[in-house]
Design an enzyme around this catalytic site. Structure first.
Site, PDB file in Angstrom:
ATOM      1  N   ARG A  64       0.835  -1.200   0.000  1.00 52.90           N
ATOM      2  CA  ARG A  64       0.000   0.000   0.000  1.00 52.90           C
ATOM      3  C   ARG A  64       0.869   1.249   0.000  1.00 52.90           C
ATOM      4  NH1 ARG A  64      -1.429   2.830   4.374  1.00 52.90           N
ATOM      5  NH2 ARG A  64      -1.316   1.048   5.791  1.00 52.90           N
ATOM      6  N   TYR A 117     -16.117  16.616 -16.878  1.00 52.20           N
ATOM      7  CA  TYR A 117     -16.624  15.253 -16.810  1.00 52.20           C
ATOM      8  C   TYR A 117     -17.678  15.173 -15.703  1.00 52.20           C
ATOM      9  CZ  TYR A 117     -16.501  10.360 -15.220  1.00 52.20           C
ATOM     10  OH  TYR A 117     -16.825   9.107 -14.800  1.00 52.20           O
ATOM     11  N   ASP A 190      -7.215  18.234 -15.849  1.00 49.63           N
ATOM     12  CA  ASP A 190      -7.454  16.859 -16.277  1.00 49.63           C
ATOM     13  C   ASP A 190      -7.082  16.789 -17.763  1.00 49.63           C
ATOM     14  OD1 ASP A 190      -8.451  14.418 -17.148  1.00 49.63           O
ATOM     15  OD2 ASP A 190     -10.228  14.505 -15.873  1.00 49.63           O
ATOM     16  N   LYS A 215      -7.378   5.266 -20.171  1.00 44.67           N
ATOM     17  CA  LYS A 215      -7.577   5.708 -21.545  1.00 44.67           C
ATOM     18  C   LYS A 215      -6.276   5.562 -22.337  1.00 44.67           C
ATOM     19  CE  LYS A 215     -11.689   6.956 -19.988  1.00 44.67           C
ATOM     20  NZ  LYS A 215     -11.607   6.898 -18.527  1.00 44.67           N
TER      21      LYS A 215
END
Length: 401
Positions: A64, A117, A190, A215
């Protein structure tokens, strides 16, 4: 890019992987998947601190906190984005919520592009505003004066997308960076729609850039992930704390491996995405059954000059408005062979998506009308197939209308 570090194409293939030796005398050409959740340490160290672990020195304690595969990916992402620091998360949404959380506290104010978005808009309104007391003013950031007018003394963050989803609207990042600096506000972008190969917001004045690695960065529609890059050391420390301790949200080793692999072909893929998208945009724009095409590479795009100034390529996504009703759109989509109807974008395969009934369906009709999301609007993610096959397929779709 500095030749002593390497050009983008070279960094995409090798950066971050060399020197990650699994054993003395062995050096894999490609970093393997390190699936271990925990690591043995040599001895008890009373001065050790989990917050000061240095994975670059081989100091691993718990995955982690850091993982060799993810560490290699984060170094490559930082280099490709032009940043000093990068962190990889379980999704693009996770990267965004961490980026925003590191910049604001209750009572602060955010200025954001109204064409964000939908998930980010909901995050700002339903999570940050309703639960944490961080208010947001949404503006048409195509007009830089609107951004300036919305700024307040308590504005801590300016959050933009460029190009936006799905209408490919742009904002002038250098001008907005100057406005954010006046208020000592963090400026975040972004950059998912074109990625670092075609646009580098940190070099245009942004403080932090995020990507959905799902993406273009991964590029093969087989991994979910997100990333954040910055040059701000203090901000990076806060983001690292939130990732490791505050939220515990990191990219899994196998997804890190897939993204590392995908990045090796990023420049090759992006050039093909862009050339195919340009051909598709010009083909559709010339057809009388099409009302409008939204693509920054077209001279008809109202911000084509800005796109040319701050981008080195126009990406592989466009949107098209068909001159027909919803039934006609359905016939168009049903006739396509090479454009499956699906959300997401940026993979090697072409996709078509209907925002009004898919990604933007949670919005009211009034909100969709305000944003320009009509029933005739389709978003197309243009893949790397042969251009002639894609154009022939779209011609079949148009004939089906």
């Amino acid at each position: 890019m500095n030749d002593s570090v390497g050009h983008f194409e070279t960094l995409a293939v090798t950066y971050g992987e060399r020197g990650q030796r699994p054993a003395e005398g062995v050096e894999d050409v490609a970093v393997p998947v390190h699936l271990a959740s925990t690591y043995a340490v040599p001895d008890i160290d009373p001065d050790a601190s989990l917050e000061t672990l240095d994975p670059d020195a081989g100091e691993f304690f718990y995955s982690r906190l850091s993982n060799p595969t993810r560490n290699a990916l984060e170094h490559r992402l930082a280099a490709l984005c032009g940043g000093d620091h990068a962190l990889a998360f379980a999704s693009g949404t996770a990267a965004i919520v961490t980026a925003i959380s590191a910049a604001v506290e209750p009572g602060d104010h955010v200025v954001a592009f109204e064409d964000l978005y939908g998930g980010t808009k909901s995050m700002l309104t339903r999570f940050f505003e309703e639960r944490l007391g961080v208010t947001t003013s949404f503006v048409d950031a195509r007009d830089t004066d609107e951004v300036a007018a919305a700024m307040r003394e308590e504005t801590a963050l300016v959050w933009m997308e460029s190009p936006t989803n799905p209408l490919l609207r742009l904002c002038d990042m250098e001008a907005i960076a100057a406005i954010a600096d006046e208020y000592d506000a963090t400026f975040g972008v972004d950059n998912t729609f074109v990625g670092p190969y075609f646009q580098r917001p940190l070099e245009l004045g942004a403080d932090v850039v995020v990507h959905s690695t799902t993406k273009y960065l991964n590029g093969h529609s087989d991994s979910i992930g997100g990333a954040l890059a910055t040059n701000d050391d203090v901000y990076a420390e806060e983001v690292t704390f939130l990732q490791r301790v505050g939220m515990g949200n990191m990219l899994a080793p196998f997804d890190a491996y897939l993204t590392l692999r995908g990045l090796k072909t990023l420049p090759l893929r992006m050039d093909k995405h862009a050339s195919n998208a340009q051909a598709v945009a010009e083909f559709l724009e010339a057809d009388s059954r099409v009302s409008a095409v939204h693509y920054p590479g077209l001279e008809s795009h109202p911000q084509h000059e800005l796109a040319t100034r701050q981008m080195s390529g126009y990406g592989g996504v466009l949107s098209v408005e068909l001159d027909t009703d919803l039934d006609g759109v359905a016939r168009f989509v049903a006739a396509l062979d090479h454009f499956p109807l699906a959300v997401s974008l940026g993979g090697v395969e072409s996709l078509v998506e209907h925002p009004a009934t898919m990604t933007h369906s949670p919005l009211t009709q009034a909100d969709r009308d305000f944003l320009g999301i009509t029933d005739g609007l389709l978003r197309i993610s243009v893949g790397v197939e042969h251009e002639d096959d894609l154009l022939s397929d779209l011609a079949r779709g148009l004939d089906a209308i």
